[in-house]
Enzyme design. Structure first.
Site, mmCIF file in Angstrom:
data_model
loop_
_atom_site.group_PDB
_atom_site.id
_atom_site.type_symbol
_atom_site.label_atom_id
_atom_site.label_comp_id
_atom_site.label_asym_id
_atom_site.label_seq_id
_atom_site.Cartn_x
_atom_site.Cartn_y
_atom_site.Cartn_z
ATOM 1 N N HIS A 72 0.849 -1.084 -0.016
ATOM 2 C CA HIS A 72 -0.161 0.058 0.056
ATOM 3 C C HIS A 72 0.967 1.282 -0.020
ATOM 4 C CE1 HIS A 72 1.061 0.447 4.169
ATOM 5 N NE2 HIS A 72 0.343 -0.716 4.669
ATOM 6 N N HIS A 121 3.906 1.321 2.725
ATOM 7 C CA HIS A 121 5.216 0.656 2.219
ATOM 8 C C HIS A 121 5.657 1.477 1.156
ATOM 9 C CE1 HIS A 121 2.353 -2.565 3.078
ATOM 10 N NE2 HIS A 121 3.187 -2.615 4.101
ATOM 11 N N CYS A 139 1.244 -8.756 20.902
ATOM 12 C CA CYS A 139 0.348 -8.139 19.447
ATOM 13 C C CYS A 139 0.875 -8.937 18.248
ATOM 14 C CB CYS A 139 0.502 -6.712 19.331
ATOM 15 S SG CYS A 139 -0.295 -6.250 17.754
ATOM 16 N N CYS A 145 1.879 -6.677 15.440
ATOM 17 C CA CYS A 145 3.284 -5.943 15.360
ATOM 18 C C CYS A 145 4.280 -6.990 15.553
ATOM 19 C CB CYS A 145 3.432 -5.122 16.585
ATOM 20 S SG CYS A 145 2.527 -3.514 16.449
ATOM 21 N N CYS A 158 -3.107 -3.188 21.807
ATOM 22 C CA CYS A 158 -2.026 -2.701 21.035
ATOM 23 C C CYS A 158 -2.694 -1.463 20.180
ATOM 24 C CB CYS A 158 -1.492 -3.712 20.046
ATOM 25 S SG CYS A 158 -0.529 -2.707 18.740
ATOM 26 N N HIS A 217 -3.403 -1.907 16.311
ATOM 27 C CA HIS A 217 -4.128 -3.010 15.578
ATOM 28 C C HIS A 217 -5.369 -3.347 16.202
ATOM 29 C CE1 HIS A 217 0.119 -3.656 13.949
ATOM 30 N NE2 HIS A 217 -0.558 -4.409 12.876
ATOM 31 N N LYS A 257 -6.702 7.438 9.856
ATOM 32 C CA LYS A 257 -5.557 6.265 9.868
ATOM 33 C C LYS A 257 -5.934 5.498 8.643
ATOM 34 C CE LYS A 257 -4.341 3.002 12.691
ATOM 35 N NZ LYS A 257 -4.216 2.100 13.731
ATOM 36 N N LYS A 277 -8.020 -1.319 6.384
ATOM 37 C CA LYS A 277 -8.852 -2.190 5.526
ATOM 38 C C LYS A 277 -10.142 -1.950 5.971
ATOM 39 C CE LYS A 277 -5.577 -5.853 4.671
ATOM 40 N NZ LYS A 277 -5.263 -7.109 5.285
HETATM 41 N N1 MSP Z 1 8.348 -6.626 8.912
HETATM 42 C C1 MSP Z 1 8.224 -5.485 9.531
HETATM 43 C C2 MSP Z 1 9.719 -4.718 9.278
HETATM 44 C C3 MSP Z 1 10.938 -5.596 9.795
HETATM 45 S S1 MSP Z 1 12.307 -4.799 9.281
HETATM 46 C C4 MSP Z 1 13.372 -5.678 9.479
HETATM 47 C C5 MSP Z 1 7.134 -4.546 9.287
HETATM 48 N N2 MSP Z 1 6.471 -4.673 8.231
HETATM 49 S S2 MSP Z 1 5.452 -3.848 7.572
HETATM 50 O O1 MSP Z 1 4.834 -4.632 6.484
HETATM 51 O O2 MSP Z 1 4.409 -3.673 8.713
HETATM 52 O O3 MSP Z 1 5.834 -2.467 7.301
HETATM 53 C C6 MSP Z 1 6.375 -1.593 7.865
HETATM 54 C C7 MSP Z 1 6.564 -0.056 7.470
HETATM 55 O O4 MSP Z 1 5.863 0.243 6.401
HETATM 56 C C8 MSP Z 1 7.020 0.965 8.270
HETATM 57 O O5 MSP Z 1 7.914 0.964 9.143
HETATM 58 C C9 MSP Z 1 6.836 2.237 7.137
HETATM 59 O O6 MSP Z 1 7.880 2.216 6.610
HETATM 60 C C10 MSP Z 1 5.722 1.569 6.047
HETATM 61 N N3 MSP Z 1 4.473 2.137 6.509
HETATM 62 C C11 MSP Z 1 3.513 1.141 6.947
HETATM 63 N N4 MSP Z 1 2.208 2.127 7.014
HETATM 64 C C12 MSP Z 1 2.819 3.305 6.827
HETATM 65 C C13 MSP Z 1 1.828 4.504 6.747
HETATM 66 N N5 MSP Z 1 0.602 4.644 7.213
HETATM 67 N N6 MSP Z 1 2.562 5.442 6.461
HETATM 68 C C14 MSP Z 1 3.977 5.518 5.929
HETATM 69 N N7 MSP Z 1 4.789 4.485 6.203
HETATM 70 C C15 MSP Z 1 4.271 3.158 6.697
HETATM 71 O O7 MSP Z 1 6.957 -3.889 10.387
#
Ligand code: MSP
Length: 471
Positions: A18, A21, A126, A129, A143, A146, A296, A299
């Protein structure tokens, strides 16, 4: 040659890509491309985080074996990034046996150094997370990131990591400006305060979570997914060809919710495994979050924006530009499709795109020879290194695009005869500015930058269609 190693978090594959990421990955790509343009040797790493309870549960829901589920979802991230012209150098998956081996070796070192001991974990977890939660981290009994059902009570035998032992060293490193690695400043003080408030040891393994790497000295347990995932940054340098010299990483770019793992646990793990202070990651840069039209992204609210949607609406470079402009640095950034459209029309269609079309039309038939590449201003690089893309782009717009528009309107070359040298001089001036713009915009909009340079190279022709069709 100077080396630059930048990473993104490796994303969980229980979700599809999304805009959250996407913003981290695009931001890392912009930094990587900027450092490449400076002549540095760059290693840009991204990938997927595939082990652990949450992925196993998602696989079970689809009646798939975890590995089959991973093989199905992981390529969606890789494709999404390729579709956005993200030039990552390696895409790591934590189910890669080469990675698994480095994880086992590093954990064995932690164990051999006496930093692992068995104990019982009684408390909250959680699953969203993949994090052991303290009561103080919970809001209304769960948490805050979530849905409540993701927070579960756990009682399990685990191997624990002596995190507390490394706290004094970490405080010392972070307090010293020479060795501090946490940026921006606000996050540094947040972490220092937390470290000083007292830190408990944490589990490094899980009981009853089969989907993970076996603990080397106790194969009945699997490595806690965060210990496995963090090691990706190092493992890639060890098994990908010719990347050993890239360690330590110059920048781990991450979102704010995973700050503790990246600025405390990761450094403590490395110190415990025998890494020296010089071998610790140089910088962890923490960015904030996207909100979608004030809410926020989730989904259940149905307001998730996908990278594919952005590319479809704005093209690859348009999407990259809009992300760069709205990138959430120190504060959360509120975005939405309507606002993206306005920004796209204002900056790209009506401003830059229109200017390039106008100048090409006026200069039709001229040939100003080869463009000598402009050098990149240090202040611009500094802004990129702080992920302040909005400021960096504003500077390019003010300094070059707006000034060229004004200059053109003042000089009115269209009132002069085609072969009037004054007219040529004015246009040459504008073209040089646009070529400079292309150099600065290349990390953000690589294809558009290339197009601009092509348009003004050799005999100039009027454009058949605009660089950015109006929406
Ligand atoms: N798998 C772990 C990370 C392990 S790294 C050793 C994880 N994954 S995640 O799929 O949840 O991705 C988290 C990351 O996605 C956040 O740290 C950020 O970089 C990005 N984002 C997820 N949601 C976001 C927003 N709403 N806004 C901006 N970035 C965000 O955590």
């Amino acid at each position: 040659m100077k080396k630059f190693f930048i990473t993104t978090p490796i994303y969980y594959i229980n979700d599809i890509p999304h805009i959250g990421h996407t913003c981290t990955t695009v931001a890392a790509d912009i930094a990587a491309r900027t450092h490449k343009a400076l002549g540095e040797e760059v290693f840009f790493l991204t990938g997927t985080d595939e082990h652990g309870q949450k992925v196993a549960e998602s696989a079970a829901k689809e009646n798939l074996k975890p590995i089959d589920y991973c093989d199905k979802i992981s390529p969606r991230f890789e494709e999404a990034w390729k579709n956005l012209n993200i030039g990552f150098d390696y895409f790591i998956r934590t189910t890669n046996p080469n990675h698994e081996k480095v994880v086992a070796d590093l954990l064995q070192k932690i164990y051999d150094n006496g930093d692992a001991y068995k104990d019982r974990y009684e408390g909250w977890y959680c699953v969203g997370c993949e994090k052991f939660l303290t009561e103080t981290e919970m809001v209304d009994g769960h948490c805050p990131l979530h849905p409540p059902e993701k927070t579960v009570k756990k009682s399990e035998e685990n191997w624990f990591f002596r995190l507390s032992k490394y706290v004094p060293k970490l405080i010392e490193l972070i307090e010293n400006n020479e060795t501090n690695y946490i940026f921006p400043e606000g996050k540094r003080s947040e972490i220092l305060a937390k470290l000083k408030a007292g830190v408990r040891d944490i589990s490094l393994s899980r009981e009853n979570v089969e989907w993970g790497i076996s603990v080397p000295w106790d194969t009945k347990q699997t490595v806690y997914v965060w210990f496995d995932a963090l090691i990706n940054y190092y493992s890639a340098t060890q098994f990908v060809n010719n990347k050993k010299d890239f360690w330590p990483a110059n920048v781990h770019l991450i979102g704010k919710e995973i700050l503790w793992f990246h600025t405390v646990i990761w450094q403590a793990m490395l110190l415990s495994a025998g890494f020296s202070v010089e071998q610790l990651p140089k910088k962890v840069y923490i960015h904030s979050f996207y909100m979608i039209d004030g809410q926020k992204m989730s989904k259940s609210l149905g307001n998730v924006i996908s990278p594919g949607q952005l590319v479809e609406l704005f093209g690859v470079d348009g999407a990259r530009y809009l992300i760069a402009r709205s990138f959430p640095t120190e504060n959360d950034s509120d975005v939405g499709i309507e606002r993206f459209k306005e920004r796209y029309n204002a900056d790209l269609a009506n401003n830059l795109g229109n200017l390039v079309s106008r100048v090409a039309k006026l200069a039709e038939g001229c040939d100003f020879g080869v463009f000598e590449n402009a050098s990149i201003d240090n202040e611009f690089v500094k802004l990129i290194d702080q992920f302040k893309f909005d400021e960096a782009l504003s500077w390019v717009f003010n300094e070059y695009i707006d000034k060229t528009n004004n200059f053109l309107n003042q000089e009115t070359p269209w009132k002069l005869e085609k072969d009037n040298p004054k007219r040529k001089e004015i246009l040459q001036n504008c073209i040089f500015n646009l070529q400079t713009v292309a150099v600065y915009l290349e990390p953000v909009m690589p294809e558009i930058a290339k197009r601009i340079l092509e348009i003004f190279e050799g005999e100039i022709k009027a454009l058949e269609k605009s660089l950015f069709p109006r929406i």
